[in-house]
Motif scaffolding. Structure first.
Motif, PDB file in Angstrom:
ATOM      1  N   PRO A 154       0.704  -1.119  -0.219  1.00  0.00           N
ATOM      2  CA  PRO A 154      -0.013   0.047  -0.133  1.00  0.00           C
ATOM      3  C   PRO A 154       1.024   1.127  -0.136  1.00  0.00           C
ATOM      4  N   LEU A 155       1.838   1.085   0.815  1.00  0.00           N
ATOM      5  CA  LEU A 155       2.792   2.388   0.484  1.00  0.00           C
ATOM      6  C   LEU A 155       3.481   2.818  -0.875  1.00  0.00           C
ATOM      7  N   LEU A 156       3.522   1.648  -1.154  1.00  0.00           N
ATOM      8  CA  LEU A 156       3.882   1.178  -2.613  1.00  0.00           C
ATOM      9  C   LEU A 156       2.652   2.348  -3.790  1.00  0.00           C
ATOM     10  N   ALA A 157       1.178   1.940  -3.469  1.00  0.00           N
ATOM     11  CA  ALA A 157       0.571   2.315  -4.410  1.00  0.00           C
ATOM     12  C   ALA A 157       0.667   3.608  -4.021  1.00  0.00           C
ATOM     13  N   SER A 158       0.654   4.033  -2.664  1.00  0.00           N
ATOM     14  CA  SER A 158       0.253   5.593  -2.567  1.00  0.00           C
ATOM     15  C   SER A 158       1.522   6.103  -3.348  1.00  0.00           C
ATOM     16  N   GLY A 159       2.971   5.947  -3.069  1.00  0.00           N
ATOM     17  CA  GLY A 159       3.588   6.633  -3.302  1.00  0.00           C
ATOM     18  C   GLY A 159       2.832   6.751  -5.791  1.00  0.00           C
ATOM     19  N   VAL A 160       2.111   5.798  -6.208  1.00  0.00           N
ATOM     20  CA  VAL A 160       3.135   5.725  -7.445  1.00  0.00           C
ATOM     21  C   VAL A 160       1.269   6.939  -7.230  1.00  0.00           C
ATOM     22  N   LEU A 161       0.112   6.878  -6.724  1.00  0.00           N
ATOM     23  CA  LEU A 161      -0.290   8.051  -6.761  1.00  0.00           C
ATOM     24  C   LEU A 161      -0.387   9.451  -6.482  1.00  0.00           C
ATOM     25  N   ALA A 171      -0.701   1.866 -11.166  1.00  0.00           N
ATOM     26  CA  ALA A 171      -0.053   1.070 -10.126  1.00  0.00           C
ATOM     27  C   ALA A 171      -0.053  -0.086 -10.670  1.00  0.00           C
ATOM     28  N   PHE A 172      -1.420  -0.637 -10.373  1.00  0.00           N
ATOM     29  CA  PHE A 172      -1.568  -1.981 -11.093  1.00  0.00           C
ATOM     30  C   PHE A 172      -0.604  -2.575 -12.156  1.00  0.00           C
ATOM     31  N   ALA A 173       0.121  -1.841 -13.036  1.00  0.00           N
ATOM     32  CA  ALA A 173       1.048  -2.093 -14.242  1.00  0.00           C
ATOM     33  C   ALA A 173       2.190  -2.006 -13.389  1.00  0.00           C
ATOM     34  N   LEU A 174       2.809  -1.544 -12.253  1.00  0.00           N
ATOM     35  CA  LEU A 174       3.493  -1.699 -12.132  1.00  0.00           C
ATOM     36  C   LEU A 174       3.700  -2.352 -10.622  1.00  0.00           C
TER      37      LEU A 174
END
Length: 392
Positions: A154-161, A171-174
């Motif tokens: 979730p932290l990585l996804a938050s960074g992407v967003l 985010a899904f692709a990464l």
């Protein structure tokens, strides 16, 4: 215990822990965002969101039983584990290309298909690579790494967003990157000593032939099934948290904190089960669970919720490694795949009726009755565990 703590974990255990960390980080980059992606960009209904997760989890539960039998039947646990991770990893970049809600449903089905294929053989790999004196330590370490991935994702996804607001597809692709890394680590990092095919699992009909299990394992699965009926969805805890005054903006922080506590206590809990015995560690964890649920019945302030979530994380730390290690303790080496398949099947099929029952109790008689019922059922399961497995 001193000798056990000095002993290093086998390379296979450490490698599988890293694999779980990477794969869970990948999965958790997608999972928290999926409901918003379905609702906002694909215009799916709330009912469809529920259907997606219901189909996904049911699929995984049923396949875990079959994959455990198949692993014992062929004597190769690594091959099925690799296959399961590969199938699930394939869905990550494809999710970024989904343009209709039914495509997301299909991809979640495939993702959980992969999870169902890999879980029992992977646990058998862990058990076969670990000496009985440190088996709890091994499974506790593995669960700690898995929960750490649930924090990182979730932290990585938050960074992407933060860098690309609203770009769920990016985010899904990464998320495919850590999934591919997990597959590479598994392929090159794990060496398996081939297990002779099980004589007790020669026919497909033997998938459900639990009569061939050790009687203690059958009693243990009964106790686990009873406890699972008390273990409703954590979504109810989050609803209770909000009702007790936890701000909506703080709910993700509360959820992250729970995973931090899980990760921080899982290895210690596994080691404790090596020292005091699996049944005692599990019984202690189930007792703590009952106390937490009773606490939620009477909680009315935010600080009480934070304290209860902290203790709730301790329950996971005490039980997750010990529960899996006990399956190996009570299973013959050539039946461990089926043992883990049965264990995960019992847990999986019990989750839906547990949540439905809890929801009905909450709706008809209020949250206090629902949480106290869960606490009482957990204590009953603890009694069955101690009266059957421990005495045998």
């Amino acid at each position: 215990m001193a000798a056990a703590t000095r002993q290093r974990l086998p390379k296979t255990v450490v490698t599988l822990g890293i694999v779980s960390l990477l794969n869970d980080a990948s999965s958790e980059m997608i999972y928290p965002l999926l409901p918003f992606f379905l609702r906002e960009q694909l215009k799916a209904s709330v009912a469809f969101v529920g259907l997606v997760e219901g189909v996904a989890e049911t699929t995984a539960s049923l396949l875990k039983l079959f994959s455990g039998w198949l692993a014992d039947r062929v004597g190769h646990h690594k091959a099925l584990t690799v296959c399961g991770y590969a199938v699930a990893g394939l869905t990550r970049p494809l999710m970024a290309a989904a343009t209709a809600a039914w495509q997301v449903l299909a991809l979640r089905f495939i993702d959980r298909f992969g999870k169902g294929i890999r879980t029992a053989p992977r646990d058998a790999l862990l058990a076969n690579a670990s000496d009985a004196s440190v088996r709890g330590y091994a499974f506790g370490f593995h669960r700690a790494m898995d929960h750490l991935g649930a924090v990182v994702g979730p932290l990585l996804a938050s960074g992407v967003l933060l860098c690309a607001p609203g770009n769920y597809r990016l985010a899904f692709a990464l998320a495919a990157v850590p999934a591919l890394m997990a597959l590479a680590v598994l392929w090159w990092g794990v060496r398996e000593a081939t297990t002779p095919p099980s004589r007790a699992a020669l026919r497909l009909g033997d998938v459900l032939a639990w009569r061939t299990f050790d009687p203690r394992l059958r009693w243990y699965l009964l106790a686990v099934g009873l406890f699972t009926l008390s273990n409703s969805s954590d979504a109810f805890l989050l609803l209770r948290a909000k009702a007790c005054g936890v701000a909506e903006s703080a709910i993700p922080l509360l959820w992250t904190w729970l995973h931090i506590v899980k990760s921080g206590t899982a290895t210690l809990g596994g080691r404790l089960s090596d020292r005091i015995g699996r049944v005692r560690a599990i019984a202690l964890g189930w007792f703590i669970y009952a106390v937490v649920y009773a606490g939620f019945a009477f909680a009315n302030t935010a600080w009480q919720v934070w304290a209860l979530f902290t203790v709730y994380g301790l329950y996971f730390g005490l039980t997750e490694g010990a529960e899996r290690a006990l399956v190996a303790d009570l299973s013959a080496p050539d039946q461990r795949g089926r043992g883990y398949g049965a264990f995960h099947f019992v847990v999986g099929v019990g989750m839906l009726p547990a949540s439905v029952l809890f929801g009905v109790l909450w709706q008809q008689w209020g949250a206090k009755v629902a949480f106290l019922f869960g606490a009482a059922l957990a204590l009953t399961a603890m009694g069955v565990l101690k009266a059957s497995v421990a005495r045998r």
